[in-house]
Motif scaffolding. Structure first.
Motif, mmCIF file in Angstrom:
data_model
loop_
_atom_site.group_PDB
_atom_site.id
_atom_site.type_symbol
_atom_site.label_atom_id
_atom_site.label_comp_id
_atom_site.label_asym_id
_atom_site.label_seq_id
_atom_site.Cartn_x
_atom_site.Cartn_y
_atom_site.Cartn_z
ATOM 1 N N UNK A 12 55.740 7.715 -35.358
ATOM 2 C CA UNK A 12 56.210 7.536 -36.300
ATOM 3 C C UNK A 12 56.259 7.139 -38.017
ATOM 4 N N UNK A 13 55.195 6.357 -37.600
ATOM 5 C CA UNK A 13 54.884 6.515 -39.178
ATOM 6 C C UNK A 13 54.698 7.275 -39.951
ATOM 7 N N UNK A 14 53.961 7.924 -38.973
ATOM 8 C CA UNK A 14 54.214 9.779 -39.946
ATOM 9 C C UNK A 14 55.288 10.904 -40.097
ATOM 10 N N UNK A 15 55.438 10.506 -39.047
ATOM 11 C CA UNK A 15 56.253 11.291 -39.089
ATOM 12 C C UNK A 15 57.601 10.759 -40.507
ATOM 13 N N UNK A 16 58.242 9.622 -40.334
ATOM 14 C CA UNK A 16 59.570 8.889 -40.863
ATOM 15 C C UNK A 16 58.797 7.643 -42.190
ATOM 16 N N UNK A 17 57.559 8.805 -43.154
ATOM 17 C CA UNK A 17 56.850 8.481 -44.593
ATOM 18 C C UNK A 17 56.897 6.134 -44.503
ATOM 19 N N UNK A 18 56.594 5.921 -43.199
ATOM 20 C CA UNK A 18 57.031 4.490 -42.890
ATOM 21 C C UNK A 18 55.955 3.824 -43.997
ATOM 22 N N UNK A 19 56.116 3.124 -44.602
ATOM 23 C CA UNK A 19 54.847 2.509 -45.588
ATOM 24 C C UNK A 19 55.025 1.380 -45.321
ATOM 25 N N UNK A 20 55.740 0.445 -44.576
ATOM 26 C CA UNK A 20 55.788 -0.847 -44.358
ATOM 27 C C UNK A 20 55.464 -1.656 -43.170
ATOM 28 N N UNK A 21 54.896 -2.209 -42.672
ATOM 29 C CA UNK A 21 55.023 -2.848 -41.226
ATOM 30 C C UNK A 21 55.013 -3.962 -40.805
ATOM 31 N N UNK A 22 55.928 -4.134 -39.508
ATOM 32 C CA UNK A 22 55.943 -5.888 -39.850
ATOM 33 C C UNK A 22 55.176 -5.958 -38.102
ATOM 34 N N UNK A 23 54.097 -6.838 -37.827
ATOM 35 C CA UNK A 23 53.996 -7.169 -36.619
ATOM 36 C C UNK A 23 53.531 -8.744 -35.685
ATOM 37 N N UNK A 24 53.080 -8.936 -34.745
ATOM 38 C CA UNK A 24 52.501 -9.528 -34.345
ATOM 39 C C UNK A 24 50.516 -9.114 -34.145
ATOM 40 N N UNK A 25 49.536 -10.077 -34.208
ATOM 41 C CA UNK A 25 48.738 -10.000 -33.990
ATOM 42 C C UNK A 25 48.027 -8.928 -33.199
ATOM 43 N N UNK A 26 48.714 -8.431 -31.952
ATOM 44 C CA UNK A 26 48.116 -7.870 -30.801
ATOM 45 C C UNK A 26 48.658 -6.392 -30.594
ATOM 46 N N UNK A 27 49.788 -6.546 -31.527
ATOM 47 C CA UNK A 27 50.453 -5.134 -32.663
ATOM 48 C C UNK A 27 49.095 -4.488 -33.078
ATOM 49 N N UNK A 28 48.747 -5.196 -33.961
ATOM 50 C CA UNK A 28 47.753 -4.819 -34.899
ATOM 51 C C UNK A 28 46.108 -4.585 -34.035
ATOM 52 N N UNK A 29 46.287 -5.540 -33.472
ATOM 53 C CA UNK A 29 44.832 -5.032 -32.706
ATOM 54 C C UNK A 29 45.417 -3.562 -31.743
#
Length: 511
Positions: free
Chosen positions: A240-257
């Protein structure tokens, strides 16, 4: 003076009507369309008898129906009561009754449970996201549509967030329009430098305050675009990040891991293309240093860790570009919010400590809630001398960086010595076989409390309890290293993805 959180969507709807507000499952919705749909839904809620100040519950996954319903409730002048998507009908009914909700706006994905809960609470269901999404008007003479949102005052309630209930029944934290508008504004303009050209990935559950304020409201505040992922999956998230050129991500530690692991697997498989992130914000739980370093390396960015609570709307501190990120800290207080350290053993007054000293974090400013719904005793404990007592232990250094040490209630006292579980956890996740760790204190006849570490091993890794204990002895003081190791495949988590240590403690104590 009039102020409404509904303006966060209403303003971009007329300033940039054709700008894409939300993308979900290939569907793109402009600001003008999303706001028009919210106004239509607000009128339908009014026909069901919803009046300004009424509480309306919202049960929806991370799909377009969530922001549509959220702002519809606000446009009608009502108060949003978001509900955790995984609750049982009985648990939902408790929140409906405790909040005094007049209507339950429920997505078709949870229609059956919503019907059971609403029946228990004795209120109607307003269905969305399915064929029954438009209830018939109760009053044929009622207005067909709203032209704009109903006026509210800054101190009027806007949202009631129910805490995860780690110490008993959930309590409703009452957040005002001023709380929520200011938090979205400060997060967007003063902390994260969000612009209308940014595209953010919305993986965080929007029923939780972190997802609502930092992902949804702050993105809409600047007319940026939110890409919604109904259920987090790291590989799909990268796509999704690549398809929509996402440049901002908000997450919790489990997501980053999970994202770091998925990215490394892609690179190893010859799929080298990864998204270029302008900013990544972590919150909801403490971020282990190995996770931060791994993510920063593979995505060539810097995670900005922050801190906040439901009671603070939520962002109270965050690492900010203005000051520079400092690993291991949660940064500086946000604009207009004061975060200090107070003597933890005092319950009836606030006595601030000098920089560098350890104590309880206390917060004041525009983000602090007005209190818990119908719980004056809890208010008296939490709000003292104009400060909100967080229950978190931490420090603030001379440069203003805040560091979280642990929850005051999680402190373990072994043989008269204070042991902070987070310090032990930070050491344990350095072990090559350990992915996650949760440390608790268990009753002990000799030492009062003994250190117990619950660990999740990395996929394909192995280690015995004895090996982990011996490894820990070399890295932790004699009173700190765990004497008991419990292996787990998963941890019980609250809505903000924090480990529910109370449940672990109860399970092991009963065992």
């Amino acid at each position: 003076m009039s102020l409404s959180l509904a303006a966060v969507l209403a303003e971009p709807a007329w300033r940039r009507p054709h700008k894409t507000a939300v993308i979900q499952s290939g569907q793109q919705v402009t600001y003008a369309d999303l706001w028009a749909q919210a106004l239509d839904q607000a009128a339908a809620l009014q026909r069901l008898g919803v009046e300004p100040g009424d509480r309306v519950a919202l049960l929806s996954p991370n799909v377009v129906d969530f922001p549509r319903g959220y702002y519809a409730i606000l446009a009608a002048g009502a108060v949003v009561v978001p509900i955790h998507l995984l609750l049982t009908p009985t648990e939902i009914a408790y929140i409906l009754k405790d909040s005094g909700a007049k209507v339950l706006v429920a997505h078709a994905a949870r229609a059956e449970d919503a019907a059971k809960a609403a029946d228990l609470a004795g209120i109607p269901v307003f269905p969305v996201g399915g064929p029954a999404a438009q209830p018939a008007p109760a009053d044929a003479e009622a207005p067909a549509a709203l032209r704009t949102y109903v006026s509210r005052q800054p101190e009027d309630p806007a949202v009631i967030i129910y805490t995860s209930g780690t110490t008993g029944q959930p309590k409703g934290a009452v957040l005002t329009h001023l709380n929520m508008v200011m938090n979205a504004t400060v997060s967007a303009f003063d902390c994260n430098d969000t612009s209308l050209h940014d595209v953010a990935l919305g993986c965080l559950p929007l029923f939780h305050i972190f997802g609502q304020s930092v992902s949804m409201n702050s993105v809409f505040r600047v007319s940026a675009t939110l890409v919604m992922q109904p259920r987090f999956d790291p590989d799909e998230a990268i796509d999704l990040m690549l398809r929509h050129e996402v440049n901002t991500f908000h997450g919790v530690p489990q997501m980053f891991m999970a994202l770091a692991g998925a990215a490394r697997a892609r690179v190893a498989a010859g799929r080298a293309e990864l998204p270029r992130l302008k900013i990544a914000i972590s919150g909801g739980a403490s971020l282990p240093l190995p996770v931060l370093e791994s993510f920063n390396e593979v995505f060539e960015t810097s995670i900005m860790e922050g801190y906040g609570l439901s009671e603070t709307s939520p962002t109270a501190t965050v690492n900010q570009a203005l000051f520079g990120a400092k690993a291991g800290t949660v940064g500086h207080p946000v604009w207009g919010v004061d975060v200090e350290v107070a003597r933890a053993e005092l319950d009836d007054r606030i006595e601030l400590l000098a920089r560098g000293e350890l104590g309880e974090l206390v917060i004041r400013g525009h983000g602090v809630f007005t209190g818990y719904l119908g719980r004056p005793e809890a208010d008296a404990e939490a709000l003292v001398d104009g400060w909100f007592r967080t229950g978190d232990l931490g420090t603030k250094d001379e440069a203003g960086y805040v560091t979280i040490v642990d929850r005051k209630k999680d402190l373990v006292i072994r043989g008269g010595f204070n042991v902070y579980p987070r310090e032990v956890e930070d050491a344990l996740v350095q072990h090559p076989a350990i992915a996650e760790a949760a440390v608790i204190g268990l009753s002990d006849e000799v030492h009062g409390e003994e250190i117990c570490a619950c660990v999740i091993l990395k996929e394909g890794a192995s280690a015995t309890a004895e090996e982990i204990i011996e490894w820990s002895k070399e890295r932790l003081a004699k009173h700190k290293y765990p004497r008991r190791i419990e292996f787990r495949t998963h941890f019980p988590l609250g809505p903000s993805m924090k480990v529910l240590k109370r449940e672990l403690r109860a399970e092991l104590t009963e065992g």
